[in-house]
Write an enzyme that holds these catalytic residues in place. Structure first.
Site, PDB file in Angstrom:
ATOM      1  N   PRO A   2       0.834  -1.191   0.000  1.00 62.72           N
ATOM      2  CA  PRO A   2       0.000   0.000   0.000  1.00 62.72           C
ATOM      3  C   PRO A   2       0.875   1.249   0.000  1.00 62.72           C
ATOM      4  O   PRO A   2       1.605   1.494   0.948  1.00 62.72           O
ATOM      5  CB  PRO A   2      -0.801  -0.093   1.314  1.00 62.72           C
ATOM      6  N   GLU A   3       0.820   1.996  -1.067  1.00 70.46           N
ATOM      7  CA  GLU A   3       1.471   3.290  -1.104  1.00 70.46           C
ATOM      8  C   GLU A   3       0.364   4.337  -1.029  1.00 70.46           C
ATOM      9  O   GLU A   3      -0.779   4.006  -0.720  1.00 70.46           O
ATOM     10  CB  GLU A   3       2.329   3.423  -2.368  1.00 70.46           C
ATOM     11  N   LYS A  60       1.310   7.780   3.923  1.00 65.94           N
ATOM     12  CA  LYS A  60       0.713   6.452   4.021  1.00 65.94           C
ATOM     13  C   LYS A  60      -0.011   6.247   5.348  1.00 65.94           C
ATOM     14  O   LYS A  60      -0.432   5.130   5.652  1.00 65.94           O
ATOM     15  CB  LYS A  60       1.808   5.388   3.870  1.00 65.94           C
ATOM     16  N   ARG A 133       1.133  -9.919   7.348  1.00 59.71           N
ATOM     17  CA  ARG A 133       2.561  -9.813   7.619  1.00 59.71           C
ATOM     18  C   ARG A 133       2.924  -9.021   8.869  1.00 59.71           C
ATOM     19  O   ARG A 133       4.106  -8.912   9.204  1.00 59.71           O
ATOM     20  CB  ARG A 133       3.221  -9.153   6.412  1.00 59.71           C
ATOM     21  N   ARG A 166      20.374  17.813  -0.506  1.00 56.09           N
ATOM     22  CA  ARG A 166      20.346  16.378  -0.232  1.00 56.09           C
ATOM     23  C   ARG A 166      21.369  15.644  -1.081  1.00 56.09           C
ATOM     24  O   ARG A 166      21.362  15.735  -2.288  1.00 56.09           O
ATOM     25  CB  ARG A 166      18.934  15.834  -0.513  1.00 56.09           C
ATOM     26  N   ARG A 261      16.289  -0.526  -1.753  1.00 53.25           N
ATOM     27  CA  ARG A 261      15.166  -1.232  -2.368  1.00 53.25           C
ATOM     28  C   ARG A 261      15.523  -1.660  -3.781  1.00 53.25           C
ATOM     29  O   ARG A 261      16.299  -0.989  -4.479  1.00 53.25           O
ATOM     30  CB  ARG A 261      13.923  -0.321  -2.423  1.00 53.25           C
TER      31      ARG A 261
END
Length: 271
Positions: A2-3, A60, A133, A166, A261
């Site tokens: 779920p994003e 989220k 999960r 950044r 990721r």
DNA sequence: GATGACCTGTGA
DNA sequence: TCACAGGTCATC
């Protein structure tokens, strides 16, 4: 996974179906699921007698504001705010009906043991969080400001202000929830693919034109994939496998770990 | 900023 | 049988 888009679907279901109903009981059988010191007794003292008055989303995180106390008129949020996080495999269930489509990487079955958290209403219905999960979470009165600007309202100005400072890869910065809230692995890959930007590029190396292009791509991607039905409906999605090819130019996709990721990207047009 | 742990169902 | 999926947090 779920994003932002899946969480928004869940938020709409809660806004449509869960508001205004008097809470009767809370079931929180999995103590590990309650975060930041929250316990089942605290929840049982905090929620019954109240109603959910609004369903919000930041990134989220799902946020359910409550009324002051039993008997008070619905409409005024003054009670505690319940926060629900879906983790990777969580789904919101309202009165037995799962909100939204089945998730990728997650079972679509219903196991009683997967019901990590349930709010029961006086009318007999309920709101539940089903999560095979156990990577989701329940909080009370969360610090909402630990999350950055919601990706759905991101502007080029936000990126102009932050990216030059950044150093990390642009993909990691897009997924840093304290900076931009709501983007996960699939959306980040799709956005960068549509932006023609190499996900490993240091965020500070993006030009002003690239920052504008990226901000536009975030909005476009959320709108298009939202209409299609979720984070997994991107053009890149079918090629997220070994030997995948770029849907734009046919080049062999690269598969690298970026920002911790698995990332798929096109070395030909993403630069 | 990068890495591993958490957790467990799925599919190769 | 085991690599892999990945959101988030602790730790390096």
């Amino acid at each position: 996974m779920p994003e932002l888009l899946e969480v928004e679907t869940a938020r709409q279901a809660l806004a449509d179906l869960a508001l205004g109903r008097i809470i009767a009981a809370v079931e929180a059988p999995d103590a590990w699921y309650l975060k930041r010191g929250l316990t089942a007794p605290v929840l049982r003292a905090a929620l019954p007698g109240r109603r959910f008055v609004s369903a919000r989303r930041r990134g989220k995180l799902l946020l359910l504001d409550t009324t002051p106390a039993a008997g008070d008129q619905p409409g005024v949020p003054d009670g505690p705010t319940l926060a629900l996080h879906l983790g990777m495999t969580g789904r919101i269930i309202v009165d037995g009906h799962p909100a939204g489509n089945a998730l990728l990487y997650a079972s679509d079955r219903a196991h009683a043991a997967w019901d990590r958290f349930t709010v029961r209403f006086v009318d007999g219905g309920f709101v539940g969080l089903r999560d095979p999960r156990r990577l989701g979470a329940v909080e009370l009165d969360p610090d909402e400001d630990r999350l950055g600007v919601d990706a759905a309202s991101l502007t080029a100005g936000d990126l102009h202000a932050s990216l030059p400072r950044r150093r990390g890869p642009i993909k990691a910065v897009l997924m840093d929830q304290s900076h931009i809230a709501g983007l996960g692995n699939l959306l980040a890959d799709e956005i960068l693919w549509r932006s023609a930007i190499d996900p490993a590029r240091p965020a500070s190396s993006l030009t002003a034109e690239e920052r504008r292009r990226l901000a536009r791509s975030v909005r476009t991607t959320l709108r298009v994939l939202g209409r299609r039905g979720g984070s997994h409906t991107g053009d890149l999605m079918p090629e997220r496998q070994r030997d995948g090819r770029c849907p734009l130019d046919g080049a062999a996709l690269r598969r690298d770990t970026i920002g911790g990721r698995t990332s798929y990207w096109c070395p030909r047009h993403q630069r």
